[in-house]
Design an enzyme around this catalytic site. Structure first.
Site, PDB file in Angstrom:
ATOM      1  N   GLY A   1     -10.845   8.905 -98.238  1.00  0.00           N
ATOM      2  CA  GLY A   1      -9.894   8.872 -97.133  1.00  0.00           C
ATOM      3  C   GLY A   1      -9.201   7.539 -96.945  1.00  0.00           C
ATOM      4  N   ASN A   2      -9.971   6.437 -97.007  1.00  0.00           N
ATOM      5  CA  ASN A   2      -9.374   5.133 -96.683  1.00  0.00           C
ATOM      6  C   ASN A   2      -8.400   4.644 -97.752  1.00  0.00           C
ATOM      7  OD1 ASN A   2     -11.362   4.651 -98.520  1.00  0.00           O
ATOM      8  ND2 ASN A   2     -12.042   2.731 -97.581  1.00  0.00           N
TER       9      ASN A   2
ATOM     10  N   LYS B   1     -15.928  22.261 -93.458  1.00  0.00           N
ATOM     11  CA  LYS B   1     -15.081  21.144 -93.914  1.00  0.00           C
ATOM     12  C   LYS B   1     -14.280  20.560 -92.764  1.00  0.00           C
ATOM     13  CE  LYS B   1     -12.900  18.513 -96.744  1.00  0.00           C
ATOM     14  NZ  LYS B   1     -13.670  17.369 -97.228  1.00  0.00           N
TER      15      LYS B   1
ATOM     16  N   LYS C   1     -12.657  17.672-102.133  1.00  0.00           N
ATOM     17  CA  LYS C   1     -12.035  17.021-103.295  1.00  0.00           C
ATOM     18  C   LYS C   1     -13.074  16.426-104.256  1.00  0.00           C
ATOM     19  CE  LYS C   1     -12.219  12.384-102.003  1.00  0.00           C
ATOM     20  NZ  LYS C   1     -13.021  12.557-100.825  1.00  0.00           N
TER      21      LYS C   1
ATOM     22  N   LYS D   1     -20.631  13.998-101.890  1.00  0.00           N
ATOM     23  CA  LYS D   1     -20.344  13.073-102.996  1.00  0.00           C
ATOM     24  C   LYS D   1     -21.527  13.030-103.965  1.00  0.00           C
ATOM     25  CE  LYS D   1     -17.497  10.333 -99.968  1.00  0.00           C
ATOM     26  NZ  LYS D   1     -16.301  11.111-100.270  1.00  0.00           N
TER      27      LYS D   1
END
Ligand SMILES: Nc1ncnc2c1ncn2[C@@H]1O[C@H](COP(=O)(O)OP(=O)(O)O)[C@@H](O)[C@H]1O
Ligand SMILES: NC(=O)OP(=O)(O)O
Length: 313
Positions: A11-12, A128, A212, A274
């Site tokens: 995201g960042n 999500k 993702k 992740k």
């Protein structure tokens, strides 16, 4: 030696505090400057990116504008729209960053469909998080008004949750292989890919947002990548995260990670997917390694100076 690398951008890398297109383009430009180093070092680069904040914001914009003349779109089309806009920002920024280094290389973002199982249990159990963070009070008001399910997201506030089925296949992965073999930097499966299910000899969209990191893992497996690099806000995965005795993981095996998962070491909705995506790639690929680290550290990876978490068989 040249490696085939699939990078998943957290995201960042795209969105900081300000959700304007300009602010996101600025963030992406900085990200591109780091990514270019992989190309400079001679590696083949495939980039995947998230879209959680962006697709949730687009859903709100669509809901606000909804009318007979201007109807809101379904989630699969909204994912496609974020794939297009973020892909455009990245493609543009990467091309510029490469040119700044004197490298003439084409960068292309590919509209990518990702096949899911219509019977995936995720459709019954949305997990999500997308869109902005709300207070508990505002989230409960939204739920009372029938505006979907909201949950607390890893201590950061309340967010709308939608179905997030597991990717089974990346429909366009042979095209990704061709593009990479032709020397193009390729952006693919953005926002986890456009969720589709098979219909006849083709596919049709289904409402969901695919994670993702799982999409990147599947893509890395299918294109036989040497590395899946999951970039996020921390240099390492930690056990006992946030506690006084938190300990970073450097080289870690799949078996060790599975033991930590059974001890609930990783938060669902943030670090757990992740770690699971990294495990899936390492288990399903021939010799692939998965790295979880920050953008800043990733570039030091191959010089051995990076402070990263490496997952091996
Ligand atoms: N066990 C853990 N080890 C390291 N970071 C963790 C852990 N649990 C939660 N986190 C937090 O999760 C974040 C990654 O999740 P998130 O921000 O949702 O991902 P993304 O970078 O894809 O947007 C990290 O930056 C860190 O703040
Ligand atoms: N699609 C997706 O996983 O997006 P985020 O990483 O932004 O949540």
């Amino acid at each position: 030696m040249s490696k085939k690398i699939v990078v998943a951008l957290g995201g960042n890398a795209i969105l900081t505090d300000v959700p304007t297109a300009k602010a996101q383009k600025d963030a992406v430009r900085q990200t591109a400057e780091y990514l270019v180093n992989f190309v400079q070092d001679g590696h083949d680069l495939i980039v995947t990116h998230g879209n959680g904040p962006q697709v949730g914001n687009l859903l709100l914009q669509n809901a606000a504008a909804d009318s007979e003349k201007n109807p809101a779109f379904e989630l699969d089309s909204l994912v496609a729209m974020t794939q297009g806009s973020i892909g455009y920002w990245l493609q543009n920024a990467m091309r510029q960053a490469l040119a700044d280094e004197g490298i003439e290389k084409q960068v292309v973002s590919l509209v990518t469909q990702v096949q899911v199982d219509p019977k995936d249990s995720a459709f019954e159990n949305p997990t999500k998080p997308i869109g902005p963070f709300l207070s508990e009070e505002d989230a409960k008001t939204e739920m009372d008004q029938g505006n979907g399910t909201f949950v607390e997201d890893a201590g950061r506030g309340w967010r709308k949750v939608v179905a997030s089925p597991k990717p089974q296949n990346i429909v366009e992965y042979p095209v990704v292989e061709s593009l990479i073999n032709s020397g193009f930097v390729t952006i693919s499966a953005g926002g986890g890919g456009i969720p589709v299910v098979s219909e006849g000899k083709g596919y049709k969209g289904i409402e969901a947002v695919i994670d993702k990191d799982f999409a990147a893992s599947k893509l890395a497996e299918l294109v036989d990548a040497d590395y899946l690099i999951i970039l996020t806000g921390v240099n390492n995965v930690f056990v006992n995260w946030g506690k006084p005795d938190q300990t970073k993981l450097e080289d870690v095996t799949v078996a060790e990670l599975k033991k930590y998962i059974s001890e609930d070491q990783f938060a669902p909705g943030s670090m757990l997917p992740k770690v699971e995506a990294a495990i899936e790639f390492v288990e399903n690929s021939k010799n692939g390694k998965a790295i979880i680290t920050s953008l800043e550290n990733a570039n030091k990876l191959f010089s051995g100076e990076g402070d990263v978490t490496t997952v091996v068989k």
